[in-house]
Design an enzyme around this catalytic site. Structure first.
Site, PDB file in Angstrom:
ATOM      1  N   GLY A   1       0.818  -1.229   0.000  1.00  0.00           N
ATOM      2  CA  GLY A   1       0.000   0.000   0.000  1.00  0.00           C
ATOM      3  C   GLY A   1       0.839   1.260   0.000  1.00  0.00           C
TER       4      GLY A   1
ATOM      5  CB  SER B   1       3.072  -4.734  -2.995  1.00  0.00           C
ATOM      6  OG  SER B   1       1.821  -4.129  -2.767  1.00  0.00           O
ATOM      7  CB  SER B   2      -0.981  -5.576  -6.639  1.00  0.00           C
ATOM      8  OG  SER B   2      -0.818  -4.379  -7.335  1.00  0.00           O
TER       9      SER B   2
ATOM     10  CG  ASP C   1       2.145  -0.863 -11.607  1.00  0.00           C
ATOM     11  OD1 ASP C   1       2.779   0.114 -12.032  1.00  0.00           O
ATOM     12  OD2 ASP C   1       1.155  -0.757 -10.857  1.00  0.00           O
TER      13      ASP C   1
HETATM   14  C1  GLA Z   1      -1.288   2.229 -10.479  1.00  0.00           C
HETATM   15  C2  GLA Z   1      -1.649   1.320 -11.654  1.00  0.00           C
HETATM   16  C3  GLA Z   1      -0.752   1.649 -12.858  1.00  0.00           C
HETATM   17  C4  GLA Z   1      -0.804   3.135 -13.178  1.00  0.00           C
HETATM   18  C5  GLA Z   1      -0.546   3.970 -11.930  1.00  0.00           C
HETATM   19  C6  GLA Z   1      -0.719   5.445 -12.187  1.00  0.00           C
HETATM   20  O1  GLA Z   1      -0.001   1.941 -10.033  1.00  0.00           O
HETATM   21  O2  GLA Z   1      -1.465  -0.030 -11.294  1.00  0.00           O
HETATM   22  O3  GLA Z   1      -1.145   0.855 -13.962  1.00  0.00           O
HETATM   23  O4  GLA Z   1      -2.045   3.448 -13.761  1.00  0.00           O
HETATM   24  O5  GLA Z   1      -1.401   3.595 -10.863  1.00  0.00           O
HETATM   25  O6  GLA Z   1       0.240   5.923 -13.050  1.00  0.00           O
END
Ligand code: GLA
Length: 387
Positions: free
Chosen positions: A124, A129-130, A174
């Site tokens: 968080g 982390s996800s 991510d």
């Molecule tokens: C989260 C989402 C990403 C991106 C960011 C904002 O981390 O998982 O895909 O949209 O927010 O840039």
């Protein structure tokens, strides 16, 4: 300021958790990193570029074949028996269930497994982390099924697990950096075309945690994404063929402001100017021009604060203290509404800059922020289990 130095290896933690929970040794293990996004925020679901860096901190998944599914996390050490086809439980096991469902869809899931998860990433804190757990689990569980998935397949499984199964309105930034991270480099990922390019990033960066947790599953990111989708529909009344908001140029912004409600026009302004800043930032980084890079980070933070409404006072203050005391740049990283600030500072000045940030933060908020540094690290990998 308490600077947490994590020398523990997430794979050792996951592997010993597996042994103590299941009284057997795991057959495979894989790990994937968290990330900081240097710049390019909320552009990945709008067809724009992002510039993330993989962290040294990682999440590891150790697994062995079993009849049925049993998950344990180092966070609480409790083994949970899970039914993959039952409704999600709204806890961390959902991410693993999502990965198993998506691996099944491409015929790459084992029949069942014992799975242990451990991480050196804070949860968080806006550090992805996800994606670290979903990419590591996709790798470990597909290996357990005897399959070697390509990075593109791992990204797709992890993205669908989080986006389609868990229901978070994320883009693909991510998962992409978790799969493609490499030591000493940032990744310029053009989400519109899918092009990726490595940009040298040999130095260190600092992560200052605001201590305010964000929970993407609570719908904040979904709301912003829905606003962008509505803004795109309205923009198509002006430009019928428009594929993504990031395809607009800054010259189009006056027409957007004249046509869209003020809040939606502000979201578009952020996406368009952030797209421009991110490409400039990648060029500045490639030239080693930390002065310009840092300035772009601060501009990006301001745009998040004013146009995207995604910063918080703690993050604004960390950026302010960092810039008052000689940092190159600083910016809230990740989805926002909480999370962490990335700080770029001259390495020989960083201890002083960080001490000043801590003092300012303490005076304003009455508590210590947690800070630590990292170099750009590698993406997902199979881990060797020690005999
Ligand atoms: C989260 C989402 C990403 C991106 C960011 C904002 O981390 O998982 O895909 O949209 O927010 O840039």
């Amino acid at each position: 300021m308490p600077t947490t130095v994590t020398r523990l290896s997430s794979v050792r933690l996951a592997s010993s958790l597996f042994e103590s929970s299941f009284s057997s040794r795991p057959a495979v293990a894989a790990s994937a990193p968290g990330r900081v996004n240097l710049i390019g925020e909320h552009t990945d679901y709008n067809g724009g570029p992002v510039l993330p860096v993989a962290l040294e901190r990682r999440t590891a998944v150790a697994a062995g074949v079993e009849d049925g599914w049993f998950f344990v996390s180092a966070l609480d050490g409790t083994v949970r028996g899970v039914e993959i086809d039952r409704p999600l439980r709204r806890d961390w096991t959902d991410y693993l269930v999502g990965v198993v469902r998506e691996l099944r869809a491409i015929g790459a899931a084992p029949p069942g497994a014992r799975v242990a998860v451990a991480s050196t990433l804070p949860i968080g804190a806006g550090l992805s982390s996800s994606a670290a757990i979903t990419v590591a689990a996709a790798k470990a569980l597909s290996l357990l099924a005897g399959r070697r998935l390509t990075p593109a397949q791992l990204i797709e499984v992890a993205y669908r697990a989080e986006h389609d199964q868990v229901g978070v309105g994320c883009g693909r930034m991510d998962q992409t950096i978790a799969a493609h991270g490499a030591p000493g480099t940032a990744l310029l990922f053009e989400t519109g075309s899918g092009a990726i390019q490595r940009v040298p990033f040999p130095g260190r960066l600092w992560v200052v945690e605001t201590g305010v947790a964000h929970r993407l599953t609570e719908g904040y990111l979904d709301r912003r994404r829905a606003e962008c989708e509505r803004a795109l529909e309205l923009c198509r009344e002006l430009w019928p063929g428009l594929a993504h908001l990031a395809d607009l140029s800054t010259d189009d912004l006056p027409a957007v402001a004249a046509r869209l409600p003020a809040d939606l026009a502000a979201r578009v302004r952020h996406v368009v100017t952030e797209t421009f800043r991110t490409r400039l930032a990648a060029d500045a980084l490639a030239r080693g021009d930390f002065g310009q890079l840092g300035w772009l980070l601060v501009e990006g933070h301001e745009s998040l604060r004013v146009d995207y409404g995604s910063t918080i006072p703690e993050a604004d203050a960390i950026v302010e203290f960092a810039m008052d005391h000689g940092a190159h740049g600083a910016r809230l990283t990740g989805a926002g509404g909480g999370g962490s600030v990335v700080v770029l500072a001259p390495e020989d000045e960083s201890a002083r800059v960080l001490a000043e940030i801590a003092q300012g933060f303490r005076e304003r908020f009455g508590r210590e922020p947690v800070a630590w540094s990292t170099r750009a690290a590698s993406g997902v990998r199979r881990e060797t289990l020690r005999g």
